[in-house]
Design a protein around this motif. Structure first.
Motif, PDB file in Angstrom:
ATOM      1  N   ALA B 131       0.818  -1.212   0.000  1.00  0.00           N
ATOM      2  CA  ALA B 131       0.000   0.000   0.000  1.00  0.00           C
ATOM      3  C   ALA B 131       0.857   1.269   0.000  1.00  0.00           C
ATOM      4  O   ALA B 131       0.426   2.321   0.435  1.00  0.00           O
ATOM      5  CB  ALA B 131      -0.943  -0.015   1.191  1.00  0.00           C
ATOM      6  N   ALA B 132       2.098   1.162  -0.490  1.00  0.00           N
ATOM      7  CA  ALA B 132       2.976   2.337  -0.576  1.00  0.00           C
ATOM      8  C   ALA B 132       2.656   3.100  -1.858  1.00  0.00           C
ATOM      9  O   ALA B 132       3.114   2.743  -2.937  1.00  0.00           O
ATOM     10  CB  ALA B 132       4.437   1.896  -0.559  1.00  0.00           C
ATOM     11  N   TYR B 133       1.854   4.134  -1.728  1.00  0.00           N
ATOM     12  CA  TYR B 133       1.341   4.837  -2.900  1.00  0.00           C
ATOM     13  C   TYR B 133       1.897   6.260  -2.995  1.00  0.00           C
ATOM     14  O   TYR B 133       1.655   7.076  -2.107  1.00  0.00           O
ATOM     15  CB  TYR B 133      -0.187   4.925  -2.835  1.00  0.00           C
ATOM     16  CG  TYR B 133      -0.898   3.595  -2.782  1.00  0.00           C
ATOM     17  CD1 TYR B 133      -0.413   2.471  -3.457  1.00  0.00           C
ATOM     18  CD2 TYR B 133      -2.081   3.468  -2.070  1.00  0.00           C
ATOM     19  CE1 TYR B 133      -1.086   1.264  -3.407  1.00  0.00           C
ATOM     20  CE2 TYR B 133      -2.766   2.258  -2.023  1.00  0.00           C
ATOM     21  CZ  TYR B 133      -2.262   1.152  -2.693  1.00  0.00           C
ATOM     22  OH  TYR B 133      -2.935  -0.036  -2.634  1.00  0.00           O
ATOM     23  N   PRO B 134       2.582   6.573  -4.086  1.00  0.00           N
ATOM     24  CA  PRO B 134       3.049   7.964  -4.230  1.00  0.00           C
ATOM     25  C   PRO B 134       1.894   8.976  -4.220  1.00  0.00           C
ATOM     26  O   PRO B 134       2.057  10.100  -3.748  1.00  0.00           O
ATOM     27  CB  PRO B 134       3.785   7.968  -5.578  1.00  0.00           C
ATOM     28  CG  PRO B 134       3.488   6.660  -6.233  1.00  0.00           C
ATOM     29  CD  PRO B 134       3.081   5.716  -5.166  1.00  0.00           C
ATOM     30  N   SER B 135       0.724   8.555  -4.716  1.00  0.00           N
ATOM     31  CA  SER B 135      -0.396   9.510  -4.728  1.00  0.00           C
ATOM     32  C   SER B 135      -0.780   9.946  -3.309  1.00  0.00           C
ATOM     33  O   SER B 135      -1.203  11.080  -3.092  1.00  0.00           O
ATOM     34  CB  SER B 135      -1.608   8.916  -5.449  1.00  0.00           C
ATOM     35  OG  SER B 135      -2.033   7.714  -4.830  1.00  0.00           O
ATOM     36  N   THR B 136      -0.613   9.040  -2.344  1.00  0.00           N
ATOM     37  CA  THR B 136      -0.927   9.397  -0.952  1.00  0.00           C
ATOM     38  C   THR B 136      -0.013  10.515  -0.457  1.00  0.00           C
ATOM     39  O   THR B 136      -0.434  11.393   0.304  1.00  0.00           O
ATOM     40  CB  THR B 136      -0.766   8.169  -0.025  1.00  0.00           C
ATOM     41  OG1 THR B 136      -1.394   7.052  -0.635  1.00  0.00           O
ATOM     42  CG2 THR B 136      -1.385   8.411   1.328  1.00  0.00           C
ATOM     43  N   VAL B 137       1.257  10.453  -0.883  1.00  0.00           N
ATOM     44  CA  VAL B 137       2.199  11.498  -0.485  1.00  0.00           C
ATOM     45  C   VAL B 137       1.716  12.859  -1.000  1.00  0.00           C
ATOM     46  O   VAL B 137       1.635  13.838  -0.247  1.00  0.00           O
ATOM     47  CB  VAL B 137       3.609  11.196  -1.038  1.00  0.00           C
ATOM     48  CG1 VAL B 137       4.586  12.290  -0.628  1.00  0.00           C
ATOM     49  CG2 VAL B 137       4.102   9.830  -0.560  1.00  0.00           C
ATOM     50  N   LEU B 138       1.369  12.901  -2.288  1.00  0.00           N
ATOM     51  CA  LEU B 138       0.930  14.170  -2.878  1.00  0.00           C
ATOM     52  C   LEU B 138      -0.323  14.705  -2.186  1.00  0.00           C
ATOM     53  O   LEU B 138      -0.421  15.888  -1.860  1.00  0.00           O
ATOM     54  CB  LEU B 138       0.630  13.997  -4.372  1.00  0.00           C
ATOM     55  CG  LEU B 138       1.758  13.494  -5.275  1.00  0.00           C
ATOM     56  CD1 LEU B 138       1.289  13.476  -6.740  1.00  0.00           C
ATOM     57  CD2 LEU B 138       3.012  14.359  -5.143  1.00  0.00           C
ATOM     58  N   MET B 139      -1.292  13.814  -1.962  1.00  0.00           N
ATOM     59  CA  MET B 139      -2.594  14.251  -1.443  1.00  0.00           C
ATOM     60  C   MET B 139      -2.513  14.756   0.002  1.00  0.00           C
ATOM     61  O   MET B 139      -3.335  15.546   0.427  1.00  0.00           O
ATOM     62  CB  MET B 139      -3.607  13.097  -1.532  1.00  0.00           C
ATOM     63  CG  MET B 139      -3.976  12.709  -2.949  1.00  0.00           C
ATOM     64  SD  MET B 139      -4.904  14.030  -3.787  1.00  0.00           S
ATOM     65  CE  MET B 139      -5.255  13.239  -5.385  1.00  0.00           C
ATOM     66  N   ASN B 363      -8.929  16.171  -3.432  1.00  0.00           N
ATOM     67  CA  ASN B 363      -8.199  15.232  -2.592  1.00  0.00           C
ATOM     68  C   ASN B 363      -8.796  13.829  -2.656  1.00  0.00           C
ATOM     69  O   ASN B 363      -9.997  13.680  -2.787  1.00  0.00           O
ATOM     70  CB  ASN B 363      -8.174  15.718  -1.145  1.00  0.00           C
ATOM     71  CG  ASN B 363      -6.908  15.298  -0.437  1.00  0.00           C
ATOM     72  OD1 ASN B 363      -6.754  14.130  -0.084  1.00  0.00           O
ATOM     73  ND2 ASN B 363      -5.982  16.212  -0.277  1.00  0.00           N
ATOM     74  N   HIS B 364      -7.941  12.812  -2.579  1.00  0.00           N
ATOM     75  CA  HIS B 364      -8.469  11.449  -2.561  1.00  0.00           C
ATOM     76  C   HIS B 364      -8.698  10.934  -1.124  1.00  0.00           C
ATOM     77  O   HIS B 364      -9.196   9.830  -0.944  1.00  0.00           O
ATOM     78  CB  HIS B 364      -7.617  10.490  -3.398  1.00  0.00           C
ATOM     79  CG  HIS B 364      -6.329  10.029  -2.764  1.00  0.00           C
ATOM     80  ND1 HIS B 364      -5.338   9.402  -3.472  1.00  0.00           N
ATOM     81  CD2 HIS B 364      -5.871  10.098  -1.498  1.00  0.00           C
ATOM     82  CE1 HIS B 364      -4.328   9.108  -2.661  1.00  0.00           C
ATOM     83  NE2 HIS B 364      -4.636   9.513  -1.472  1.00  0.00           N
ATOM     84  N   THR B 365      -8.336  11.728  -0.113  1.00  0.00           N
ATOM     85  CA  THR B 365      -8.648  11.353   1.270  1.00  0.00           C
ATOM     86  C   THR B 365     -10.055  11.849   1.567  1.00  0.00           C
ATOM     87  O   THR B 365     -10.289  13.049   1.663  1.00  0.00           O
ATOM     88  CB  THR B 365      -7.660  12.003   2.250  1.00  0.00           C
ATOM     89  OG1 THR B 365      -6.336  11.774   1.794  1.00  0.00           O
ATOM     90  CG2 THR B 365      -7.850  11.454   3.650  1.00  0.00           C
ATOM     91  N   LEU B 366     -10.981  10.893   1.684  1.00  0.00           N
ATOM     92  CA  LEU B 366     -12.399  11.249   1.733  1.00  0.00           C
ATOM     93  C   LEU B 366     -13.071  10.556   2.915  1.00  0.00           C
ATOM     94  O   LEU B 366     -12.617   9.506   3.363  1.00  0.00           O
ATOM     95  CB  LEU B 366     -13.080  10.791   0.436  1.00  0.00           C
ATOM     96  CG  LEU B 366     -12.555  11.423  -0.853  1.00  0.00           C
ATOM     97  CD1 LEU B 366     -13.087  10.662  -2.066  1.00  0.00           C
ATOM     98  CD2 LEU B 366     -12.965  12.879  -0.938  1.00  0.00           C
ATOM     99  N   PRO B 367     -14.174  11.121   3.396  1.00  0.00           N
ATOM    100  CA  PRO B 367     -14.890  10.485   4.514  1.00  0.00           C
ATOM    101  C   PRO B 367     -15.528   9.158   4.112  1.00  0.00           C
ATOM    102  O   PRO B 367     -16.202   9.075   3.090  1.00  0.00           O
ATOM    103  CB  PRO B 367     -15.954  11.517   4.886  1.00  0.00           C
ATOM    104  CG  PRO B 367     -16.067  12.442   3.732  1.00  0.00           C
ATOM    105  CD  PRO B 367     -14.755  12.406   3.016  1.00  0.00           C
ATOM    106  N   THR B 368     -15.292   8.122   4.916  1.00  0.00           N
ATOM    107  CA  THR B 368     -15.827   6.781   4.641  1.00  0.00           C
ATOM    108  C   THR B 368     -16.948   6.446   5.628  1.00  0.00           C
ATOM    109  O   THR B 368     -17.234   7.220   6.537  1.00  0.00           O
ATOM    110  CB  THR B 368     -14.716   5.723   4.822  1.00  0.00           C
ATOM    111  OG1 THR B 368     -14.210   5.828   6.153  1.00  0.00           O
ATOM    112  CG2 THR B 368     -13.591   5.942   3.843  1.00  0.00           C
ATOM    113  N   SER B 369     -17.554   5.265   5.449  1.00  0.00           N
ATOM    114  CA  SER B 369     -18.524   4.706   6.409  1.00  0.00           C
ATOM    115  C   SER B 369     -19.606   5.704   6.790  1.00  0.00           C
ATOM    116  O   SER B 369     -19.903   5.890   7.965  1.00  0.00           O
ATOM    117  CB  SER B 369     -17.812   4.275   7.695  1.00  0.00           C
ATOM    118  OG  SER B 369     -16.767   3.418   7.405  1.00  0.00           O
TER     119      SER B 369
END
Lengths: 429, 429
Positions: B131-139, B363-369
């Motif tokens: 799960a090492a994602y470069p996109s997570t770093v950017l976001m 952003n790809h960090t979004l509210p879940t559940s």
């Protein structure tokens, strides 16, 4: 109240920050049981806990129109006007926090938006008993109202005769609260989080409360939104030799009277000020209704810190990051620029904390226990939600497809890559 | 993948929302121990846990300049360009979120402000392994950068040979991360929260992680700020008969490949679509690297919900409040207006989720559940703090003093009332 040497008493800061930690096993278990019970048994559980904790069996939890009218009749005209003026000031300040949705239109075939919309339904907790404050009603309900929340529900524990303090109901009416229910404690929080036959489930709960309320809020957080878990209140006054010790003493006392956990701290670079303020506190204490609370609070968490210069005083301020910071110096407008962390800053000798607690307009719900490093006063932002919107046309996706596919493959997510390729007939099946 | 009747399978929604609850006793105890250990023993503890969990003994935790340069050399020029383009898009979208401080000047002798300032230092957690994602770093890093955060510290667990995936380091360099440390897990979170000899204490921690990381974040919350505790990822696709089942299948799979807890749901008012999509999934599954994960995820949390009309479909959407919502209908720009709750909405058939995951800018960090009911995508707001400023002149305080004193007395707080009176010689001692 005593003078402490911060370089030798490092523990004082830890003691200060640790006031807000909730780690009580017994409370923990009780609150778990209450939440479970309310989820299972709804109104029946609420009424039983109300009997147990508030000492009366209620028929109806909802405050009636007649009770509202009665309460307003029983509130003095002066106080109604004061609360209305306060409301206007709070509205004026918080309206500046409203934001619009925005959109970017890129290269004619991409639309990106951030929608900003109000929460649907919000619950406000208002304590009962000695801590039943109409100002709390205004400070929680008005930002929600400005955000555009469709329904504001308030809960508060009833007095033993089934009534609610008139000024609390009057403030709710002035602030535009939609419905009020007579229920407090962890059971009230559980009702707002999960809903019962009479109390609707809300999207977010705000407002202060005792340790059971705070623990319950923490536990339901995630099912509903919550505001911060506020710790005990605190003031830090930074003063030089130009400050008036009478004012300092009065402001420290006003903080200490909240409860025995409240912290009142003076930081000064002029040692004689320490003694003058201690003397003044002794004198003024005589005039205070809650003298015993003030004494205990000052004993436990009161402190005077003498520094060698203003720069050192500022270091103390920033290490503590106080909820309330009063700057009582000759040039407060210069001094405040050095403040990194604080909930609210009060400038100069005619801006005591009480102005902000009740009247000026900024919110009185502020980050405590050094959390001003990363959190903020309650405001309109706490009652809105944001949603992103993404539209790409076929040509837009085509222009970017290689980049997206490459990043997806670098992440090992071939399904992501395929979801782009399939749209251009490039998945080989 | 199966068709479910939501009116009969109410449990499906509960199962969906409960995926994110962290209530594991064993994890709980382990994380407590790790946090305690890191607080006591600093770097020594970090190195021991890194040996235990990542399989190597590190001399230095800090990633060196040479390692950074090497990583960039080992990343393809194409990928560097892709990540740079993504960065530009993310910056453009998030810059619109910047806000200014504001001031109100009332009646010439009152100043009220809301200061908006960046957090001082922020920590970003980036998972390792699959799960090492470069996109997570950017976001995570770019919104912090735009907010003006002075120092961005990143932590990520090393590979067994002591290296970090080159594209992760390249993304960190592109995004402007200041320092990177090789440490992961609960120990990494504890280091960011409390500081060690080599890792500085931060004001807020953001970024995704496994259950240990999530639990540790929850535990240090309050000492430092944290972003949301994200649950497993989810997509909901709302489709009518005009949608392309190939695209639906691909997008459902792209969600399911994240992990076995991911949820992929189709809601359609056209029953034949259900069967077409199920067929397509079978076909496309053959091309996926993570086929086994996709299968399990679709089995556990995949669902096709057939409704009788679009209005009913919208009810399902709003009951779920999905993290990602794709609208694959003839008129997506009409349909989205009925959406009350969602993290991000993707409009039309050329806006698959992957566009937003990597590239478009939001952003790809979004509210879940279902937390989109009350929470929002990660953004610049998460990296700022607000402080209120209040100045009253003597005449301003005099004009308002009776109101403030009356409210204070109504609340039983004579100390508050006195703090006003003392400034006008009105306290009788």
């Amino acid at each position: 109240m005593r003078i402490i040497d911060i370089s030798k008493e490092k523990d004082f800061l830890n003691k200060l920050f640790d006031r807000s930690k909730l780690e009580m096993d017994e409370v923990n278990k009780k609150v778990d049981k209450i939440i479970w019970d309310v989820k299972q048994n709804g109104d029946k559980a609420l009424k039983e806990y109300t009997k147990e904790y508030d000492g009366l069996m209620l028929e109806n939890l909802l405050v009636s129109k007649e009770e509202m009218e009665e309460a307003i009749k029983n509130t003095s005209r002066d106080l109604l006007e004061d609360l209305t003026k306060a409301k206007e000031n709070i509205m004026k300040f918080h309206k500046k926090q409203l934001r619009n949705s925005y959109s970017l239109y890129e290269e004619e075939d991409i639309i990106l938006s951030q929608l900003i919309r109000p929460l649907e339904r919000v619950g406000i907790y208002i304590p009962g008993g000695k801590a039943a404050y109409p100002s709390t009603v205004l400070m929680n309900a008005i930002p929600a109202k400005i955000a555009g929340v469709k329904e504001i529900v308030m809960i508060t524990p009833p007095c033993p005769d089934g009534s609610i303090k008139p000024s609390i109901l009057a403030a709710a009416s002035i602030a535009g609260v939609d419905k009020i229910y007579k229920v407090g404690g962890a059971q009230g929080i559980a009702a707002l989080a999960f809903g019962t036959e009479s109390i609707p489930k809300v999207d977010k709960i705000t407002g202060p409360g005792n340790i059971y309320v705070a623990m319950a809020k923490k536990k339901v957080s995630g099912y509903v939104g919550i505001d911060m878990i506020a710790g005990p209140s605190e003031i830090l006054i930074i003063a030089d030799k130009w400050a008036n010790p009478k004012y300092i003493a009065a402001d420290l006392i006003s903080q200490a009277e909240h409860d025995e956990m409240a912290a009142a701290i003076l930081v000064t670079d002029w040692e004689p000020m320490a003694y003058k303020v201690m003397e003044e506190i002794e004198v003024q204490l005589q005039t205070i209704d809650r003298k015993e609370i003030v004494k205990k609070s000052l004993e436990n968490y009161g402190a005077i810190i003498v520094t060698s210069c203003m720069a050192e005083s500022m270091d103390v301020v920033n290490a503590i990051g106080p909820e309330h910071l009063e700057i009582l110096t000759r040039d407060p407008f210069e001094v405040y620029k050095g403040v990194k962390n604080a909930g609210a800053i009060f400038l100069g000798e005619y801006s005591p904390e009480a102005v902000g607690d009740y009247f000026a307009g900024p919110n009185h719900t502020l980050p405590t226990s050094s959390t001003s490093r990363f959190s903020s006063p309650l405001g309109v932002d706490d009652f809105i939600k944001k949603t992103s919107l993404i539209y790409y046309s076929k040509t837009a996706l085509e222009r970017s497809k290689n980049s997206i596919v490459r990043i997806a493959e670098e992440e090992g997510l071939t399904g992501h890559a395929n979801s782009i390729r399939v749209r251009f007939g490039e998945v080989e099946l």
